[in-house]
Write a protein that holds these residues in place. Structure first.
Motif: not given
Length: 140
Positions: A63-76
């Motif tokens: 779940l933490t990994t999934t949140a970091l994936v979302q952070r990565f894409v949303e940052g772009w």
């Protein structure tokens, strides 16, 4: 309110590379992610319990990994991007003291719906921690 702008669909292109994002993997990040997602499995917060499981240290939950994936894409993509789907597979664990670096690229682009698919990898010193794709809709 954020000053971050959301990308317009028209300003994206197939094959576009997302800027890399390096995330230091810390005990605090792993513990905090487990607590925030109510994942009280001992391997995410108790080093002795993790070692009893054969792990050298505590390790990050999905779940933490999934949140970091979302952070990565949303940052772009920006804060007004609408996430439609996140599909990831876990590989090697994320342990404290390492760094996970995300890489991504636009691999699908649907002009009829302003939808993009971003294929990505999150790598650490041992290899791919997460691989997958994220589907987002951007404003015209």
């Amino acid at each position: 309110m954020t000053s971050m702008k959301t990308r317009a669909f028209a300003d994206t292109r197939l094959g576009e590379q997302l800027p890399e994002l390096a995330i230091p993997v810390t005990v605090t990040l792993i513990n905090g992610g487990a607590i925030a997602t109510r994942d009280y499995f001992a391997g995410h917060h108790d080093a002795d319990a993790a070692r009893e499981l054969g792990s050298p240290h505590i390790f990050m939950n999905i779940l933490t990994t999934t949140a970091l994936v979302q952070r990565f894409v949303e940052g772009w993509a920006g804060p007004q991007a609408t996430f439609k789907d996140i599909q990831i597979k876990l590989g090697v664990p994320n342990y404290p003291g390492d760094t996970m670096t995300f890489f991504g690229e636009v691999t699908e682009r649907d002009e009829a719906s302003n939808t993009l698919v971003v294929s990505l990898k999150g790598k650490n010193s041992m290899g791919n921690h997460a691989t997958g794709k994220v589907t987002v809709v951007l404003p015209a």
